[in-house]
Motif scaffolding. Structure first.
Motif, PDB file in Angstrom:
ATOM      1  N   GLY A   1       0.537  -1.023   0.322  1.00  0.00           N
ATOM      2  CA  GLY A   1      -0.275   0.125  -0.055  1.00  0.00           C
ATOM      3  C   GLY A   1       0.785   1.222   0.065  1.00  0.00           C
ATOM      4  O   GLY A   1       1.838   1.168  -0.453  1.00  0.00           O
ATOM      5  N   LYS A   2       0.401   2.013   0.254  1.00  0.00           N
ATOM      6  CA  LYS A   2       0.826   3.588   0.167  1.00  0.00           C
ATOM      7  C   LYS A   2       2.134   3.981   1.279  1.00  0.00           C
ATOM      8  O   LYS A   2       1.463   3.599   2.513  1.00  0.00           O
ATOM      9  CB  LYS A   2      -0.521   4.916   0.160  1.00  0.00           C
ATOM     10  CG  LYS A   2       0.090   6.517  -0.153  1.00  0.00           C
ATOM     11  CD  LYS A   2      -0.779   6.887   0.167  1.00  0.00           C
ATOM     12  CE  LYS A   2      -0.917   7.883  -0.554  1.00  0.00           C
ATOM     13  NZ  LYS A   2       0.366   8.746  -1.669  1.00  0.00           N
ATOM     14  N   ARG A   3       3.363   3.725   0.771  1.00  0.00           N
ATOM     15  CA  ARG A   3       4.005   3.911   1.901  1.00  0.00           C
ATOM     16  C   ARG A   3       4.527   5.486   2.010  1.00  0.00           C
ATOM     17  O   ARG A   3       4.663   6.610   1.188  1.00  0.00           O
ATOM     18  CB  ARG A   3       5.617   3.444   1.412  1.00  0.00           C
ATOM     19  CG  ARG A   3       5.376   1.516   1.584  1.00  0.00           C
ATOM     20  CD  ARG A   3       6.315   0.594   1.579  1.00  0.00           C
ATOM     21  NE  ARG A   3       6.439  -0.135   1.864  1.00  0.00           N
ATOM     22  CZ  ARG A   3       6.459  -1.400   0.712  1.00  0.00           C
ATOM     23  NH1 ARG A   3       7.037  -0.718  -0.367  1.00  0.00           N
ATOM     24  NH2 ARG A   3       7.290  -2.897   0.596  1.00  0.00           N
ATOM     25  N   HIS A   4       5.839   5.702   3.158  1.00  0.00           N
ATOM     26  CA  HIS A   4       5.774   7.011   3.976  1.00  0.00           C
ATOM     27  C   HIS A   4       7.111   7.716   2.382  1.00  0.00           C
ATOM     28  O   HIS A   4       8.074   5.968   1.643  1.00  0.00           O
ATOM     29  CB  HIS A   4       6.197   7.380   4.877  1.00  0.00           C
ATOM     30  CG  HIS A   4       6.755   8.423   5.459  1.00  0.00           C
ATOM     31  ND1 HIS A   4       8.463   9.651   5.412  1.00  0.00           N
ATOM     32  CD2 HIS A   4       6.311   9.119   6.128  1.00  0.00           C
ATOM     33  CE1 HIS A   4       7.876  10.104   5.775  1.00  0.00           C
ATOM     34  NE2 HIS A   4       6.730  10.158   6.572  1.00  0.00           N
ATOM     35  N   PRO A   5       7.557   8.371   2.220  1.00  0.00           N
ATOM     36  CA  PRO A   5       8.179   8.779   1.007  1.00  0.00           C
ATOM     37  C   PRO A   5       9.859   8.522   1.928  1.00  0.00           C
ATOM     38  O   PRO A   5      10.137   8.300   0.444  1.00  0.00           O
ATOM     39  CB  PRO A   5       7.752  10.258   0.642  1.00  0.00           C
ATOM     40  CG  PRO A   5       6.793  11.109   2.005  1.00  0.00           C
ATOM     41  CD  PRO A   5       6.017   9.806   2.079  1.00  0.00           C
ATOM     42  N   LEU A   6      10.053   8.663   2.393  1.00  0.00           N
ATOM     43  CA  LEU A   6      11.107   8.754   3.342  1.00  0.00           C
ATOM     44  C   LEU A   6      11.856   6.621   3.601  1.00  0.00           C
ATOM     45  O   LEU A   6      12.197   6.455   3.903  1.00  0.00           O
ATOM     46  CB  LEU A   6      11.429   9.364   4.794  1.00  0.00           C
ATOM     47  CG  LEU A   6      11.583  10.557   4.311  1.00  0.00           C
ATOM     48  CD1 LEU A   6      11.854  11.180   5.705  1.00  0.00           C
ATOM     49  CD2 LEU A   6      13.044  11.432   3.210  1.00  0.00           C
ATOM     50  N   PHE A   7      10.698   5.855   3.302  1.00  0.00           N
ATOM     51  CA  PHE A   7      10.323   5.080   3.737  1.00  0.00           C
ATOM     52  C   PHE A   7      11.911   4.194   2.686  1.00  0.00           C
ATOM     53  O   PHE A   7      13.138   3.555   3.493  1.00  0.00           O
ATOM     54  CB  PHE A   7       9.697   4.216   3.254  1.00  0.00           C
ATOM     55  CG  PHE A   7       9.047   2.119   3.849  1.00  0.00           C
ATOM     56  CD1 PHE A   7       9.482   1.918   4.836  1.00  0.00           C
ATOM     57  CD2 PHE A   7       9.833   1.694   2.981  1.00  0.00           C
ATOM     58  CE1 PHE A   7       8.973   0.735   5.090  1.00  0.00           C
ATOM     59  CE2 PHE A   7       9.932   0.180   3.189  1.00  0.00           C
ATOM     60  CZ  PHE A   7       9.787  -0.614   4.304  1.00  0.00           C
TER      61      PHE A   7
ATOM     62  N   THR B   1       6.564   3.623   8.930  1.00  0.00           N
ATOM     63  CA  THR B   1       5.071   2.912   8.962  1.00  0.00           C
ATOM     64  C   THR B   1       4.403   2.499  10.275  1.00  0.00           C
ATOM     65  O   THR B   1       3.566   1.988  10.200  1.00  0.00           O
ATOM     66  CB  THR B   1       6.536   1.466   9.080  1.00  0.00           C
ATOM     67  OG1 THR B   1       6.830   1.392  10.091  1.00  0.00           O
ATOM     68  CG2 THR B   1       7.274   1.258   7.899  1.00  0.00           C
ATOM     69  N   GLY B   2       4.318   3.391  11.457  1.00  0.00           N
ATOM     70  CA  GLY B   2       3.550   3.374  12.380  1.00  0.00           C
ATOM     71  C   GLY B   2       3.274   1.731  13.092  1.00  0.00           C
ATOM     72  O   GLY B   2       2.733   1.336  13.260  1.00  0.00           O
ATOM     73  N   THR B   3       4.357   0.997  12.759  1.00  0.00           N
ATOM     74  CA  THR B   3       4.102  -0.130  13.548  1.00  0.00           C
ATOM     75  C   THR B   3       5.420  -0.210  14.724  1.00  0.00           C
ATOM     76  O   THR B   3       6.522   0.207  15.209  1.00  0.00           O
ATOM     77  CB  THR B   3       5.422  -1.590  12.129  1.00  0.00           C
ATOM     78  OG1 THR B   3       6.046  -1.113  11.720  1.00  0.00           O
ATOM     79  CG2 THR B   3       4.072  -1.617  11.483  1.00  0.00           C
ATOM     80  N   GLY B   4       4.727  -0.861  15.980  1.00  0.00           N
ATOM     81  CA  GLY B   4       5.356  -1.142  16.958  1.00  0.00           C
ATOM     82  C   GLY B   4       6.623  -1.662  16.752  1.00  0.00           C
ATOM     83  O   GLY B   4       7.424  -2.614  16.316  1.00  0.00           O
TER      84      GLY B   4
END
Lengths: 152, 156
Positions: B3-9, B74-77
């Protein structure tokens, strides 16, 4: 017997850099990335096998990760103005060794970086068991190969 | 992770790989000969490399898993790497050890080895893909196409 006949500084600094690379990815993305899963995730571009397809989700960024690893080594070579270096390990050892390494690391779900650095860094006892096995067996085999007169 | 990822990923993954690869080159682990010199018990430098890397990564994992925050891109823990001892882990370790002892090559160091000009390592990497494919062939027999794998590690 000298434990470090070639000094320790480059080993220590190199090790810290390896850990730092893992840290950058972990703190920014939460991902703990070893190096061997790239093998299966990249195969998902061409293989429909269910097991291999199960790793398709991460295949794009794992290609970028490995590109980064290659470029990092290129950068080091350029910055230190080292001449290109080629191994003297025979092709048959690279091929046969590579097949065993690919099989063993993927079966065990990790390699020197996955179980070694990341697993041990996570204080995972399962990773410790894996590392002790592969390191013990590798030392044994390397001795046998040496005794048989195969160099380097 | 799709899906949509952060541009800095992707840049962050690339920079992490860049430092990781520079470390493998700096420590000379990208040279199979230096790895073999450890396995032949002539130079224990590899233990310093693994120890240093494990220390730094371990501190990051400790720090991360004590912070109850989420990764910014990513918002993951933040979790630690976990695994279980099963026959695959034991048998796989044995097979990996055979290959590592024979050749002195392992996946991460092999990728970095391309970057120091060691193009014959491509033979070894081709071998690794063959080996990984064989695991896929073997383990797919017990997997139905729609069924997720028994354990899906996100960390290896």
């Amino acid at each position: 017997m000298e434990l470090f006949p070639h000094g320790i500084l480059h080993y220590a600094i190199g090790g810290l850099l390896i850990g730092l690379g893992i840290t950058v990815i972990y703190l920014s993305t939460g991902i703990i990335s070893g190096a061997s899963l790239f093998l299966e995730s990249t195969l998902s571009y061409i293989s429909k096998l269910p097991r291999i397809q199960s790793y398709a989700d991460s295949r794009d960024w794992r290609v970028i990760f490995v590109l980064g690893i290659v470029c990092g080594a290129v950068l080091f070579t350029l910055l230190t103005q080292q001449a290109l270096w080629t191994t003297a390990v025979q092709g048959w050892r690279l091929l046969l060794g590579g097949i065993l390494v690919g099989f063993g690391t993927r079966l065990a779900r990790g390699c020197t970086s996955g179980h070694g650095v990341c697993g041990l860094g996570s204080l995972s006892s399962a990773s410790l068991v894996n590392v002790l096995i592969f390191m013990g067996v590798a030392i044994l085999i390397a001795q046998v190969v040496q005794v048989l007169g195969v160099t380097p | 992770m799709t899906g949509k990822r952060h541009p800095l990923f992707m840049p962050s993954i690339f920079v992490g790989g860049l430092i990781f690869g520079a470390g493998l080159a700096y420590s000379q682990m990208a040279r199979p000969e230096v790895v073999l010199s450890f396995l032949q018990l002539k130079d224990f430098g590899l233990l310093l490399v693994m120890g240093g890397a494990t220390l730094v990564a371990g501190l990051a994992f400790q720090f991360g898993s004590r912070m109850h925050g989420r990764a910014p891109l990513t918002g993951t823990g933040y979790a630690r790497r976990t695994d279980v001892v099963d026959s695959d882990l034991l048998f796989g370790g044995l097979i990996f050890g055979l290959g590592w002892g024979l050749s002195g090559i392992c996946p991460g160091a092999a990728y970095a080895s391309i970057g120091i000009g060691n193009f014959s390592i491509l033979i070894g990497i081709a071998g690794m893909f063959i080996g990984a494919y064989c695991v896929g062939l073997w383990k797919s027999k017990s997997l139905k196409p729609t069924q997720p794998p028994a354990r899906k590690p996100s960390t290896t």
